[in-house]
Design an enzyme around this catalytic site. Structure first.
Site, PDB file in Angstrom:
ATOM      1  N   ARG A  58      35.279  53.195  62.580  1.00 20.37           N
ATOM      2  CA  ARG A  58      35.123  53.494  61.144  1.00 20.37           C
ATOM      3  C   ARG A  58      36.459  53.928  60.532  1.00 20.37           C
ATOM      4  O   ARG A  58      36.716  53.736  59.348  1.00 20.37           O
ATOM      5  CB  ARG A  58      34.041  54.576  60.924  1.00 20.37           C
ATOM      6  CG  ARG A  58      33.858  54.953  59.459  1.00 20.37           C
ATOM      7  CD  ARG A  58      32.503  55.604  59.171  1.00 20.37           C
ATOM      8  NE  ARG A  58      32.180  56.690  60.074  1.00 20.37           N
ATOM      9  CZ  ARG A  58      32.697  57.925  60.015  1.00 20.37           C
ATOM     10  NH1 ARG A  58      33.579  58.219  59.081  1.00 20.37           N
ATOM     11  NH2 ARG A  58      32.342  58.847  60.876  1.00 20.37           N
ATOM     12  N   TYR A 111      31.354  41.800  37.066  1.00 26.51           N
ATOM     13  CA  TYR A 111      30.237  41.496  37.965  1.00 26.51           C
ATOM     14  C   TYR A 111      29.158  42.571  37.743  1.00 26.51           C
ATOM     15  O   TYR A 111      29.468  43.772  37.764  1.00 26.51           O
ATOM     16  CB  TYR A 111      30.739  41.500  39.413  1.00 26.51           C
ATOM     17  CG  TYR A 111      29.632  41.383  40.427  1.00 26.51           C
ATOM     18  CD1 TYR A 111      28.749  40.313  40.395  1.00 26.51           C
ATOM     19  CD2 TYR A 111      29.461  42.349  41.410  1.00 26.51           C
ATOM     20  CE1 TYR A 111      27.719  40.210  41.315  1.00 26.51           C
ATOM     21  CE2 TYR A 111      28.443  42.248  42.344  1.00 26.51           C
ATOM     22  CZ  TYR A 111      27.561  41.177  42.288  1.00 26.51           C
ATOM     23  OH  TYR A 111      26.550  41.079  43.192  1.00 26.51           O
ATOM     24  N   ASP A 183      40.145  43.734  39.560  1.00 25.96           N
ATOM     25  CA  ASP A 183      39.310  42.954  40.466  1.00 25.96           C
ATOM     26  C   ASP A 183      39.870  41.533  40.450  1.00 25.96           C
ATOM     27  O   ASP A 183      39.775  40.823  39.449  1.00 25.96           O
ATOM     28  CB  ASP A 183      37.845  42.990  39.989  1.00 25.96           C
ATOM     29  CG  ASP A 183      36.904  42.256  40.934  1.00 25.96           C
ATOM     30  OD1 ASP A 183      37.366  41.371  41.670  1.00 25.96           O
ATOM     31  OD2 ASP A 183      35.691  42.567  40.921  1.00 25.96           O
ATOM     32  N   LYS A 208      34.209  36.007  48.930  1.00 24.27           N
ATOM     33  CA  LYS A 208      34.388  34.839  48.077  1.00 24.27           C
ATOM     34  C   LYS A 208      35.553  33.962  48.559  1.00 24.27           C
ATOM     35  O   LYS A 208      35.532  33.513  49.674  1.00 24.27           O
ATOM     36  CB  LYS A 208      34.557  35.313  46.626  1.00 24.27           C
ATOM     37  CG  LYS A 208      33.474  36.308  46.187  1.00 24.27           C
ATOM     38  CD  LYS A 208      32.123  35.668  46.210  1.00 24.27           C
ATOM     39  CE  LYS A 208      30.911  36.516  45.915  1.00 24.27           C
ATOM     40  NZ  LYS A 208      30.886  37.919  45.992  1.00 24.27           N
TER      41      LYS A 208
HETATM   42  N1  LCS Z   1      33.575  41.655  42.181  1.00 25.48           N
HETATM   43  C1  LCS Z   1      33.279  40.406  41.779  1.00 25.48           C
HETATM   44  C2  LCS Z   1      34.118  39.757  40.734  1.00 25.48           C
HETATM   45  C3  LCS Z   1      32.197  39.732  42.336  1.00 25.48           C
HETATM   46  O1  LCS Z   1      31.942  38.489  41.923  1.00 25.48           O
HETATM   47  C4  LCS Z   1      31.395  40.385  43.312  1.00 25.48           C
HETATM   48  C5  LCS Z   1      30.209  39.722  43.912  1.00 25.48           C
HETATM   49  C6  LCS Z   1      31.729  41.697  43.689  1.00 25.48           C
HETATM   50  C7  LCS Z   1      32.835  42.298  43.105  1.00 25.48           C
HETATM   51  C8  LCS Z   1      30.944  42.437  44.735  1.00 25.48           C
HETATM   52  O2  LCS Z   1      31.197  41.877  45.982  1.00 25.48           O
HETATM   53  P1  LCS Z   1      30.175  41.842  47.224  1.00 25.48           P
HETATM   54  O3  LCS Z   1      29.730  43.230  47.459  1.00 25.48           O
HETATM   55  O4  LCS Z   1      29.041  40.951  46.846  1.00 25.48           O
HETATM   56  O5  LCS Z   1      31.013  41.305  48.333  1.00 25.48           O
HETATM   57  N2  LCS Z   1      29.751  38.617  43.174  1.00 25.48           N
HETATM   58  C9  LCS Z   1      28.658  37.933  43.398  1.00 25.48           C
HETATM   59  C10 LCS Z   1      28.207  36.897  42.562  1.00 25.48           C
HETATM   60  O6  LCS Z   1      28.743  36.550  41.515  1.00 25.48           O
HETATM   61  N3  LCS Z   1      27.124  36.379  43.072  1.00 25.48           N
HETATM   62  O7  LCS Z   1      26.713  37.042  44.215  1.00 25.48           O
HETATM   63  C11 LCS Z   1      27.676  38.085  44.500  1.00 25.48           C
END
Ligand code: LCS
Length: 393
Positions: A58, A111, A183, A208
């Site tokens: 961790r 998001y 971001d 992503k």
């Molecule tokens: N920031 C952005 C711009 C994102 O698109 C997402 C997830 C996150 C943060 C959060 O990331 P995660 O915890 O899912 O790894 N975006 C998603 C979307 O547009 N569809 O499903 C997840």
């Protein structure tokens, strides 16, 4: 010795590598929760920070460390902090940089959960926030209060593809002594490096484009300096949103082809954006590579390419969008983005459904908006799929 800094693609292949005892060509997976100390004094020295030995996964782990060093090199930052998810990174940032009585100004079309967790959860602890269209610097200036501490931007934003001028945000932040957070999920460091522009903290949903294969969930934060890193890292550790070593290995593997994937994805995206823009059943298309994008020139200045994400609205609104999503065959109806496969989804009823309808519409997330994450398939197959689905509308 060659001390020349390596170019981006060479970093993708070599940065973060370390010599293990067997000369492995790839980063070994240290699938362990804990590390054996040589003796009691060594254990104490590791805890005191007098030895760089590993303690407990961790806190850190050689495989995760490798990814963190690689990400720091790609973003030109001090150090990476790998997290269990993108939301793990968001929560680490909010928890570490804000405290009771503080205020944050943020992009309105972020998001969904990045906004919901702030408005519904952090507000309970006395943290305030204002969501504005950060592509308009005047709105950002007006939103700043005496207690504003953080200026948080997502550019291009999910799902409206709004581009925020990072240089301008850094200027405003300096005037008001704010910490800037970006971001960078939609671009990846291949297309945009916010720290080079003066942003303080950059982060990603590694799920992503960085990982790129729709097979893990993860996140990463990179700060510009040691001071910020030492605020953020203990928070990640204490929140317990660390990455797993196997997950880190998968990301390192995926990252090796980041630029190849991104190049193909945005080449396909440009052709698809033009096809949609010219289609009689499509009302409008928002893609940074189209001259019709409201911040087209800014995108060209700030980003090294328009990326692989497109938003568009059908003339028939939500019903027409639903028919399209139900009729595609090659493209998958699924959330997430940035993988090798083309994905289509409906933000108002899916990724952003928990954001209040009024706030959603104010930030441009209309009920008819469809989001398309362009994969690396042959573009003629994606176009044929969209074409046959559009015929059914
Ligand atoms: N920031 C952005 C711009 C994102 O698109 C997402 C997830 C996150 C943060 C959060 O990331 P995660 O915890 O899912 O790894 N975006 C998603 C979307 O547009 N569809 O499903 C997840």
């Amino acid at each position: 010795m060659d001390t020349r800094e390596k170019a981006f693609n060479s970093k993708l292949i070599h940065a973060g590598m370390f010599d293990d005892q067997f000369g492995s060509a790839t980063v070994p997976i240290y699938q362990t929760s804990t590390f054996r100390f040589k003796n009691a004094d060594h254990g104490a020295a590791c805890f005191a920070g007098d030895s760089d030995g590993y303690i407990y996964t961790r806190l850190n782990n050689p495989t995760i460390d490798s990814l963190e060093k690689l990400m720091a090199e790609l973003e030109n930052g001090y150090r990476g902090i790998a997290t269990s998810s993108g939301m793990g990174a968001v929560n680490t940032i909010y928890s570490a940089l804000l405290q009771q009585g503080d205020h944050m100004v943020s992009t309105d079309a972020v998001y969904g959960p990045s906004r919901i967790v702030m408005e519904k959860h952090y507000s309970k602890f006395g943290i305030e926030s204002t969501y504005v269209d950060t592509s308009d610097p005047d709105l950002v200036r007006k939103a700043i209060r005496p207690n504003t501490k953080v200026l948080y931007v997502e550019t291009p934003s999910n799902p409206t593809m709004t581009i925020t001028d990072l240089e301008e945000m850094v200027r405003i932040a300096k005037e008001h002594n704010l910490i800037t957070v970006a971001d960078n999920t939609f671009c990846s460091p291949y297309l945009q490096r916010p720290l080079d522009i003066g942003v303080d903290v950059v982060f990603h949903s590694i799920t992503k484009f960085l990982n790129g294969h729709a097979d893990i969930v993860g996140g990463v934060i990179v700060s510009k300096n040691k001071e910020l890193d030492s605020q953020l890292r203990p928070m990640m550790i204490n929140l317990g949103c660390n990455m797993d070593p196997h997950q880190a290995y998968m990301v390192i593997r995926g990252l090796k082809t980041l630029s190849l994937r991104m190049d193909r994805s945005q080449e396909n995206a440009l052709a698809i954006a033009h096809f949609l823009q010219d289609h009689p059943k499509v009302a409008w298309v928002r893609y940074p590579g189209l001259k019709s994008h409201p911040q087209y020139e800014l995108g060209r200045k700030q980003m090294d390419g328009p990326g692989g994400m497109i938003s568009f609205e059908m003339k028939g609104g939500l019903m027409a969008g639903k028919t399209l999503m139900n009729e595609v065959k090659l493209c998958m109806l699924a959330v997430s983005l940035g993988g090798v496969e083309s994905l289509i989804q409906h933000p108002a009823s899916m990724t952003h459904s928990k954001v209040d309808k009024e706030a959603r519409e104010e930030s441009g997330i209309t009920d008819g908006l469809v989001r398309f994450s362009v994969g690396i398939e042959n573009v003629e197959d994606i176009l044929a799929d969209l074409n046959q689905a559009l015929e059914k509308v």
